[in-house]
Design a protein around this motif. Structure first.
Motif, PDB file in Angstrom:
ATOM      1  N   THR A 193      41.028  31.347  48.136  1.00  0.00           N
ATOM      2  CA  THR A 193      40.953  31.495  46.685  1.00  0.00           C
ATOM      3  C   THR A 193      39.891  30.576  46.092  1.00  0.00           C
ATOM      4  OG1 THR A 193      43.310  32.071  46.639  1.00  0.00           O
ATOM      5  CG2 THR A 193      42.289  31.494  44.546  1.00  0.00           C
ATOM      6  N   ASN A 223      36.691  32.412  46.885  1.00  0.00           N
ATOM      7  CA  ASN A 223      36.586  33.624  46.070  1.00  0.00           C
ATOM      8  C   ASN A 223      36.304  33.282  44.612  1.00  0.00           C
ATOM      9  OD1 ASN A 223      36.965  35.538  48.078  1.00  0.00           O
ATOM     10  ND2 ASN A 223      39.197  35.578  47.846  1.00  0.00           N
ATOM     11  N   ARG A 236      44.093  37.216  43.025  1.00  0.00           N
ATOM     12  CA  ARG A 236      44.430  38.592  43.382  1.00  0.00           C
ATOM     13  C   ARG A 236      43.575  39.085  44.556  1.00  0.00           C
ATOM     14  NH1 ARG A 236      45.343  38.757  37.663  1.00  0.00           N
ATOM     15  NH2 ARG A 236      43.157  39.257  37.215  1.00  0.00           N
ATOM     16  N   LYS A 237      42.316  38.697  44.575  1.00  0.00           N
ATOM     17  CA  LYS A 237      41.434  39.087  45.681  1.00  0.00           C
ATOM     18  C   LYS A 237      41.931  38.489  46.992  1.00  0.00           C
ATOM     19  CE  LYS A 237      36.468  39.521  46.660  1.00  0.00           C
ATOM     20  NZ  LYS A 237      36.592  39.498  48.106  1.00  0.00           N
ATOM     21  N   SER A 238      42.315  37.222  46.949  1.00  0.00           N
ATOM     22  CA  SER A 238      42.790  36.549  48.161  1.00  0.00           C
ATOM     23  C   SER A 238      44.088  37.161  48.675  1.00  0.00           C
ATOM     24  CB  SER A 238      42.996  35.062  47.883  1.00  0.00           C
ATOM     25  OG  SER A 238      41.781  34.436  47.527  1.00  0.00           O
ATOM     26  N   PRO A 276      41.580  36.403  38.937  1.00  0.00           N
ATOM     27  CA  PRO A 276      40.887  37.417  39.743  1.00  0.00           C
ATOM     28  C   PRO A 276      40.681  36.975  41.187  1.00  0.00           C
ATOM     29  CG  PRO A 276      39.868  37.265  37.590  1.00  0.00           C
ATOM     30  CD  PRO A 276      40.853  36.128  37.667  1.00  0.00           C
ATOM     31  N   ASP A 315      44.834  40.124  48.858  1.00  0.00           N
ATOM     32  CA  ASP A 315      44.496  41.299  49.660  1.00  0.00           C
ATOM     33  C   ASP A 315      43.807  40.931  50.969  1.00  0.00           C
ATOM     34  OD1 ASP A 315      45.512  43.008  47.722  1.00  0.00           O
ATOM     35  OD2 ASP A 315      43.579  43.179  46.681  1.00  0.00           O
ATOM     36  N   GLU A 316      43.450  39.662  51.114  1.00  0.00           N
ATOM     37  CA  GLU A 316      42.633  39.249  52.265  1.00  0.00           C
ATOM     38  C   GLU A 316      43.335  38.298  53.227  1.00  0.00           C
ATOM     39  OE1 GLU A 316      38.337  39.428  49.858  1.00  0.00           O
ATOM     40  OE2 GLU A 316      39.356  37.501  50.177  1.00  0.00           O
ATOM     41  N   LEU A 341      33.217  34.838  42.672  1.00  0.00           N
ATOM     42  CA  LEU A 341      33.462  35.684  41.507  1.00  0.00           C
ATOM     43  C   LEU A 341      32.867  35.068  40.238  1.00  0.00           C
ATOM     44  CD1 LEU A 341      37.138  36.844  42.158  1.00  0.00           C
ATOM     45  CD2 LEU A 341      35.044  38.201  42.370  1.00  0.00           C
TER      46      LEU A 341
END
Length: 209
Positions: A164, A167, A143-145, A140, A147-148, A171
């Motif tokens: 990451t 994040n 995947r967040k990173s 997770p 997008d950033e 998270l």
């Protein structure tokens, strides 16, 4: 020299913010080469019948981040839960709940670290035995990173890895609150705080998120 272990009365009087400041002051001593000495024999003797740690730290297994050392804590001071990638699972959650609800700790610190091998492996989609399932806990954050951060979404991109790592800590904190009603209620009531930081391999400093 530290020669008096944390007692129940001392633990009860502590505040979450006070404990956090204590750990950060310990980290400053580590960074500055001014670690406090400890009379380990005395501390062992005093804690044989019980323990009253101030905090519980969820950290990575990385050998370069010996938690008690980098926070300058002694026998009886802190609980430490370690798993590659410092994420939560049922066993870790139970350990955190025990630390705070049963044993009285006032702080949960999720501690990630620079250039984490588990995070890099997740960034690269490594598949190997049980490591594959373990790394799913970090995906997770990957995947967040993605997008950033611009550039390649793999371990060759140091900015992507650093994002990451951060994040993953944040998270993990979110999921601890979601999955543990016990810890969430304790935090809502001001009995504990759940916080995160990242340890720098280069400087030895913990930076809070």
């Amino acid at each position: 020299m530290k020669n008096i272990a944390v007692t129940k009365d001392v633990q009860t009087a502590l505040t979450p913010n006070g404990v956090l400041q204590d750990l950060l002051e310990g980290n400053n001593r580590f960074v500055n080469g001014k670690l406090e000495g400890a009379d380990n024999a005395a501390l062992v003797n005093q804690t044989t019948g019980g323990q009253f740690p101030k905090a519980v730290v969820l950290s990575c297994i990385d050998s370069r981040v010996p938690v008690e050392t980098v926070l300058d804590q002694a026998i009886g001071d802190i609980f430490v839960a370690r798993v590659a990638g410092n994420f939560e699972n049922v066993d870790i959650l139970g350990s955190l709940e025990y630390s705070c609800k049963a044993a009285g700790s006032k702080l949960v610190l999720v501690l990630g670290h620079e250039s984490c091998g588990a995070v890099k492996a997740a960034c690269d989609g490594v598949e190997l035995g049980n490591i594959t399932a373990m790394l799913e806990n970090i995906m997770p954050a990957v995947r967040k990173s993605a997008d950033e951060v611009e550039g390649e979404a793999n371990s060759s991109n140091s900015e992507f890895v650093a994002k990451t790592v951060a994040n993953n800590v944040n998270l993990t904190i979110n999921r601890i609150r979601e999955k543990s009603q016990i810890l969430k209620e304790m935090e809502d009531n001001g009995e504990i705080a759940i916080v995160g930081g990242v340890y720098s391999l280069h400087t030895g400093k913990v930076e809070m998120l």
